[in-house]
Scaffold this active site. Sequence first.
Site, PDB file in Angstrom:
ATOM      1  N   GLN A 149      -9.339   7.413  11.710  1.00  0.00           N
ATOM      2  CA  GLN A 149      -9.961   6.546  11.886  1.00  0.00           C
ATOM      3  C   GLN A 149     -10.201   5.768  10.193  1.00  0.00           C
ATOM      4  O   GLN A 149     -10.436   6.138   9.353  1.00  0.00           O
ATOM      5  CB  GLN A 149     -11.579   6.503  11.601  1.00  0.00           C
ATOM      6  CG  GLN A 149     -11.585   6.182  13.899  1.00  0.00           C
ATOM      7  CD  GLN A 149     -12.677   6.279  13.986  1.00  0.00           C
ATOM      8  OE1 GLN A 149     -13.736   6.825  12.630  1.00  0.00           O
ATOM      9  NE2 GLN A 149     -12.855   7.017  15.465  1.00  0.00           N
ATOM     10  N   THR A 178       9.627   4.125   0.229  1.00  0.00           N
ATOM     11  CA  THR A 178       9.190   4.721  -1.120  1.00  0.00           C
ATOM     12  C   THR A 178       9.143   6.011  -0.183  1.00  0.00           C
ATOM     13  O   THR A 178       9.775   6.352   0.490  1.00  0.00           O
ATOM     14  CB  THR A 178       7.465   4.352  -0.848  1.00  0.00           C
ATOM     15  OG1 THR A 178       7.323   5.246  -2.566  1.00  0.00           O
ATOM     16  CG2 THR A 178       6.912   5.322  -0.130  1.00  0.00           C
ATOM     17  N   LYS A 229      14.361   6.482   0.080  1.00  0.00           N
ATOM     18  CA  LYS A 229      15.465   5.327  -0.337  1.00  0.00           C
ATOM     19  C   LYS A 229      16.164   5.380  -0.272  1.00  0.00           C
ATOM     20  O   LYS A 229      17.336   4.101  -0.205  1.00  0.00           O
ATOM     21  CB  LYS A 229      14.593   5.069  -2.197  1.00  0.00           C
ATOM     22  CG  LYS A 229      13.495   4.736  -1.914  1.00  0.00           C
ATOM     23  CD  LYS A 229      13.164   4.024  -3.383  1.00  0.00           C
ATOM     24  CE  LYS A 229      11.689   4.109  -3.590  1.00  0.00           C
ATOM     25  NZ  LYS A 229      11.042   3.694  -5.042  1.00  0.00           N
ATOM     26  N   ASP A 286      12.917  -2.108  -7.710  1.00  0.00           N
ATOM     27  CA  ASP A 286      11.781  -0.795  -8.196  1.00  0.00           C
ATOM     28  C   ASP A 286      13.329  -0.991  -9.818  1.00  0.00           C
ATOM     29  O   ASP A 286      12.141  -1.190 -10.513  1.00  0.00           O
ATOM     30  CB  ASP A 286      13.180   0.281  -8.105  1.00  0.00           C
ATOM     31  CG  ASP A 286      11.218   0.320  -5.842  1.00  0.00           C
ATOM     32  OD1 ASP A 286      10.660   0.172  -6.504  1.00  0.00           O
ATOM     33  OD2 ASP A 286      12.349   1.918  -5.699  1.00  0.00           O
ATOM     34  N   ALA A 311      13.744   6.174  -7.284  1.00  0.00           N
ATOM     35  CA  ALA A 311      13.080   5.393  -8.166  1.00  0.00           C
ATOM     36  C   ALA A 311      14.314   5.911  -9.854  1.00  0.00           C
ATOM     37  O   ALA A 311      14.430   4.777 -10.056  1.00  0.00           O
ATOM     38  CB  ALA A 311      11.542   5.505  -8.284  1.00  0.00           C
ATOM     39  N   GLN A 353       7.410  -5.623  -8.121  1.00  0.00           N
ATOM     40  CA  GLN A 353       8.631  -5.401  -7.029  1.00  0.00           C
ATOM     41  C   GLN A 353       8.054  -5.273  -5.730  1.00  0.00           C
ATOM     42  O   GLN A 353       8.407  -5.758  -5.175  1.00  0.00           O
ATOM     43  CB  GLN A 353       8.672  -3.773  -6.845  1.00  0.00           C
ATOM     44  CG  GLN A 353       7.911  -2.435  -6.577  1.00  0.00           C
ATOM     45  CD  GLN A 353       7.512  -2.210  -5.365  1.00  0.00           C
ATOM     46  OE1 GLN A 353       8.073  -2.521  -4.860  1.00  0.00           O
ATOM     47  NE2 GLN A 353       6.229  -1.945  -4.937  1.00  0.00           N
TER      48      GLN A 353
END
Length: 584
Positions: A241, A318, A322, A359, A397, A511
């Site tokens: 929730q 993320t 990637k 990135d 990254a 980014q």
Amino acid sequence: MNELLDLKGFSGIGRGREKKVALMDPSKQCLICVPLTAKTVKKMLFQLELAKESGADVAELRVDLISGFDAAADLPVLLKDKPLPVIVTPRAKWEGGEYKGSEESRQDILRMAYDLGADYIDVELKVAGGFIQELRSRGKDSTTKIIVSNHNWDFTPSDEEIHATIEQMWATGGDIVKYVTTAQDITDVAQVFHFLSESKGPTIGLAMGPAGMISRLLAPKFGGYLTFGALCKGQESAPGQPTVQDLIEVYRVKSMDRDTMVYGVIGKPVYHSKGPVLHNKGFEELNLNKVYVPLLVDDFNKFMNVFNRPDFHGFSVTIPYKEDALKLCDRVENAAKIIGAVNTVVRETTGEYQGYNTDCEGALSAIEKGLRHSGLANNDETPLKGKLFVVIGAGGAGKALAYGAKERHARVVVANRNYERAKALAESVGGKAIELDQLSDFRPETGMILANSTSIGMEPEVTRSPIHKDALSAYALVFDAVYTPKQTQLLKDAAEMGAVTVSGEEMFYGQAFAQFRYFTDLPGKLRAPVSAQCSIGTYSRGRMISTRLGFDKLLQRGLYPNSAQFGMLMDKSQVQLVNLAFRC
């Protein structure tokens, strides 16, 4: 507004079924319901006022959670002068609740609530048929609406099973159907959207658990009668929730409709992301009918297959997907190809996916800014030129950092647990590879740049760092892509050793703003989401002031003798909420 909804892709993976069904009345706004979980009647009355001031439309009185609940004495108190409509729910243990009395006494609570004019009562499917028939047979006029509910706490059944159960629920004679499943995977939520969209009457459809979060956030888009939001963190009545404040202020569910375009951040973990605050604030300021949600994904390709729909228009990607995104996209910008990772995916009108990498620019710009502001830049055009740039990590990254450093004429070293991955990345940028275990002893010179691209140090493991503190004395600047917390252990250690530090938050903003351009096609209005930086991690001043006013109303009603005693009547999280109100 289209009168038909294409449900292809929401009927299950690989089935290829396509259905078009009439939508429910689009003028019916999805309600926000706050479940009240207090252990005493006084606390629940206080929560009821807070629910009203929070902006909720309905409150669910979970009377099964009240210790020593006496229906004859307590129900009239709870229902008298209530500030907003309520659902009375004495949830049975066999349906996941806490009611300790007999089944007959439990049903007596529902009968009494019905007779007292509660706005709604919640009756479980298992007993609904006979119970509703008995209520109707009494011939007593009542405005109370009956919600027939069914909860599956283990998994999400097949479309066929769900359909059959919902038909049974309607056959009981109830006014509203509430069907709740448990999402073992985010793709299970597609089945919830499916039955909501083809519902023949007011229907509440939700998937519990972390993977089911979007069923709650996107309920208005798919025709849900209401969605649930906790009063505050720690007050949830079911797994997954969100808070009512998030529903209203971050996801703007009260303005969501069938035409709302969906964007989101795909990852695992993902609920730490500040992307929803930033992007949704930008959408709001530009008056765009778009929403950005967190997407907890276990299987990237499976998710993209099931949610391959025109109204799921774009994604931030993320850890750890990637490289998967690069493979999936039909077209990829040249920089992302060279880097070997995509962090932004946009669905074109043709149905093709276009991939980008923001990135690289976001991270390197933040690092260069840090060098310039600290006086460490010896070249105005490329402050990284000639510097030894050490990258921790060889994932998406890490690739972006290594590529960006190379483009800025830095000398690149890649450190990674998997040496072969480090070697492959280092060779692609003309650099050197070392194993991560060797990093603390790697000090060929001073004044180096260190950039961590891994999740080491991310909440909840905030005391971890990828490198020994003493080794940081060789670095002039240390950058950490992790931004939750903002000051990671790595950055704290680096600052103590005299290095300039750059938080991952700087990269995140850079980014994300670039992604925002791709999501809106409004390159000239990048300034719009900047004010969202002030919103991240803060409460709305207006909302907290209204909560203070709600507390004042309680004092006026004589529920509490004075403000000094309210803490004894509330749970810890609620005390924190009201304390925030007092600071405004």
